[in-house]
Design a protein around this motif. Structure first.
Motif: not given
Length: 138
Positions: A33-39, A23-27, A71-77
């Motif tokens: 850490k933002g408001e979200g909400p995220f799953t 996550l750090g490497e991808a920025g 790849i990482l954003t594929y893990h977030v809804v």
């Protein structure tokens, strides 16, 4: 009531060091850490270890930032999707624009080819569901 956001919650559990580094490497740390909400369907360090040798190191190179982000954003809804809601779905659109497949069988929840091993870890800006395999968008 949770006191930490998704990123800090994941970091403090100790099972997501590779995910945190990615996550750090991808920025993406600031976004999650933002408001979200995220799953977040969060792969453990063991899930990353299942990838072919050298894959993680290759993905963490700056020249592969776009692929890593994909790849990482594929893990977030978007939204706060609890386990009780996940089991009613057959798919969900991820932040990278592609959909994950959701199946339930014998009390287990499967996201694409991964298994949810722990559900409903609460954070101030969403929910984490732990998975045992890194999701790779097709």
């Amino acid at each position: 009531m949770p006191s930490m956001d998704i990123v800090d919650t994941a970091v403090t559990t100790g099972s997501f060091e590779t995910l945190a580094a990615a996550l750090g490497e991808a920025g993406l740390v600031g976004a999650l850490k933002g408001e979200g909400p995220f799953t977040v369907f969060a792969p453990t360090d063991e899930a990353f270890a299942k990838l072919p040798d050298g894959t993680v190191a290759l993905l963490l190179k700056p020249s592969n930032k776009e692929k890593l982000t994909d790849i990482l954003t594929y893990h977030v809804v978007a939204g706060n999707v609890k386990a009780a809601d996940v089991v009613k779905l057959s798919s969900a659109e991820t932040l990278n624009g592609k959909s994950i497949t959701i199946k339930t069988k014998d009390g287990m929840v499967f996201i694409d080819h991964s298994t949810v091993t722990k559900a409903d870890i609460k954070a101030t800006n969403g929910t984490i569901h732990v998975i045992d395999t890194v999701l790779i968008p097709e």
